[in-house]
Design an enzyme around this catalytic site. Structure first.
Site, PDB file in Angstrom:
ATOM      1  N   ASP A   1      -8.032  -4.299  -0.519  1.00  0.00           N
ATOM      2  CA  ASP A   1      -8.654  -4.676  -1.634  1.00  0.00           C
ATOM      3  C   ASP A   1      -8.525  -6.268  -1.934  1.00  0.00           C
ATOM      4  OD1 ASP A   1      -8.961  -2.113  -2.820  1.00  0.00           O
ATOM      5  OD2 ASP A   1      -7.018  -1.831  -2.997  1.00  0.00           O
TER       6      ASP A   1
ATOM      7  N   HIS B   1       0.845  -1.377  -0.025  1.00  0.00           N
ATOM      8  CA  HIS B   1      -0.040  -0.048  -0.088  1.00  0.00           C
ATOM      9  C   HIS B   1       0.724   1.305   0.165  1.00  0.00           C
ATOM     10  CE1 HIS B   1      -2.929   3.059   1.393  1.00  0.00           C
ATOM     11  NE2 HIS B   1      -3.963   2.141   0.935  1.00  0.00           N
TER      12      HIS B   1
END
Length: 430
Positions: A366, A308
């Site tokens: 996600d 991320h």
């Protein structure tokens, strides 16, 4: 730290700048006078080290894996199980609602869940193949045509009223988009259902058969919306602020945020995860092979859902959604989902592999959000619409901060690398 100064030494000259410190210890050097006073700029591609605003909405510590809304850790929204509208109210106002405030806000949402009839009929005229995010951004922008009285928000009551309308109507719009793209008759909202359950009703009910929402599914969708409600100055939130800085209205600013979210590097990331898992399954690849290919820089295979931009620790939202996945799949008839099994094994292998651990490539939000939405029956092309529905309260809160700041229009500088002074050459001499 109010009197502390930062000093820049350049070309034989010392320049002092004010220093600001946030409540969590973040330190920022105020360079707002760097260009106008000294004709100097900073070069910060993608603004990774630049704060474009001061905010009280959301705090993130990527190194420690912390995410808080108005100071409240998101983990508490799992244990205490607030509704999405409570969290929306918190983001909008800065405080959790009292019982009376929550009920008033809930009534505002219920009273404004219907779309204007001309707008509903608009969906009959769009192609069934239209991209859902294109429909969503257009619909949110079109709401300005039906609510011109809210183009200028002069007081907090008007702000809360239009916020409730938007948060309510985006749910109806999202369900209508699904129905249109699947050639299904539209279902009106049911005022007796709560926010998440009402959305699932509009998505999956038929005129002769109402969809029965399992409590575990309703709780999971409520959680997905909460975990996506805000995430500091991400691409779409920053887009909302940039548009708002021009004094654009709330409809236009949120529509711009939807367009930014549409990108595969932002809101479309969980779609890429689902495509990857499906390709692994259909191609007969083993998770072990995928891990090996992901570490091979010469191999085009990409492992989506790990790492991320902000989090250098385990994304706290991913931990929560992982547990929610297990709860939801436990009640489904087909518990042995091959894609979930692949995801479980990929995570297990990555977390025990030094390549991923040293690079801090942990599962992100996600990685599991797509699996959870898929388990609810929501198709892949609707994933980003769901993201937008959850993110709307955060966008509205960010818009209000920018609007109330009275700041100048956001206008970055550039480092020009083109031609120096050149002459125009007439056509006959070229």
């Amino acid at each position: 730290m109010a009197d502390e100064k930062a000093v820049l030494s350049i070309r034989g000259k010392n320049i002092e700048f004010p220093v600001h410190e946030g409540t969590e210890g973040d330190v920022a050097i105020d360079i707002s006078k760097l260009y106008p006073d000294h004709r100097l700029m900073t070069f910060d591609p993608s603004l990774a080290s630049t704060a474009i605003c001061k905010s009280t909405v959301t705090y993130i510590d990527g190194e420690k894996g912390i995410l808080r809304y108005r100071g409240i850790p998101i983990e508490q929204f799992v244990t205490d199980k607030p509704s999405f509208i409570e969290v929306a109210y918190l983001l909008l106002t800065g405080a959790l609602p009292t019982l009376d405030e929550r009920e008033y806000f809930r009534r505002q949402l219920t009273e404004n869940e219907l779309l204007p009839e001309p707008m509903r009929l608009y969906f009959n005229n769009v192609p069934t193949t239209a991209p859902p995010m294109a429909l969503l951004s257009a619909a949110v922008n079109n709401l300005a045509c039906f609510h011109p009285e809210f183009l200028e928000l002069d007081n907090d009551d008007d702000f809360m009223e239009i916020s409730a309308r938007l948060i309510s109507k985006i749910r109806t719009i999202a369900a209508y988009i699904y129905r249109r793209t699947h050639c299904l008759p539209f279902m009106y909202p049911n005022p007796n259902l709560r926010y998440a359950a009402n959305f699932l009703h509009m998505m999956f009910s038929l005129p002769y058969s109402h969809y029965e929402v399992a409590p575990e599914i309703e709780d999971a969708l409520n959680l997905v919306l909460i975990l996506h409600a805000d995430h500091e100055q991400n691409c779409s939130a920053a887009t909302v602020r940039v548009v708002a800085s021009s004094r654009a209205n709330l409809f236009a600013s949120c529509a711009a945020g939807i367009c930014a979210l549409w990108g595969s590097l932002h809101g479309g990331a969980n779609v890429e995860v689902m495509r990857m898992l499906a390709q692994i399954h259909e191609g007969g690849l083993s998770p072990e092979e995928c891990i090996r290919m992901a570490k091979d820089k010469t191999n085009p295979f990409r492992l989506y859902g790990f790492g991320h931009r902000i989090y250098k620790n385990y994304d706290p939202r991913a931990k929560i959604l992982h547990a929610a996945c297990e709860r939801v799949f436990a009640i489904l008839k087909n518990q042995n989902d091959p894609l979930l099994n692949i995801a479980r094994k990929l995570e297990e292998l990555a977390l025990s592999d030094s390549y991923f651990v040293e690079r801090k490539l942990y599962p992100n939000v996600d990685f599991y959000s797509g699996l959870l939405l898929r388990a609810m029956g929501i198709p892949t092309n609707m994933f980003t619409v769901m993201f937008a529905m959850g993110r709307l309260p955060g966008w509205i809160a960010q818009w209000k901060e920018q609007h109330d700041s009275g700041g100048r229009i956001i206008r970055p500088r550039q480092v020009y690398e083109g031609n120096t002074l050149s002459d125009y050459v007439p056509m006959g001499q070229r």
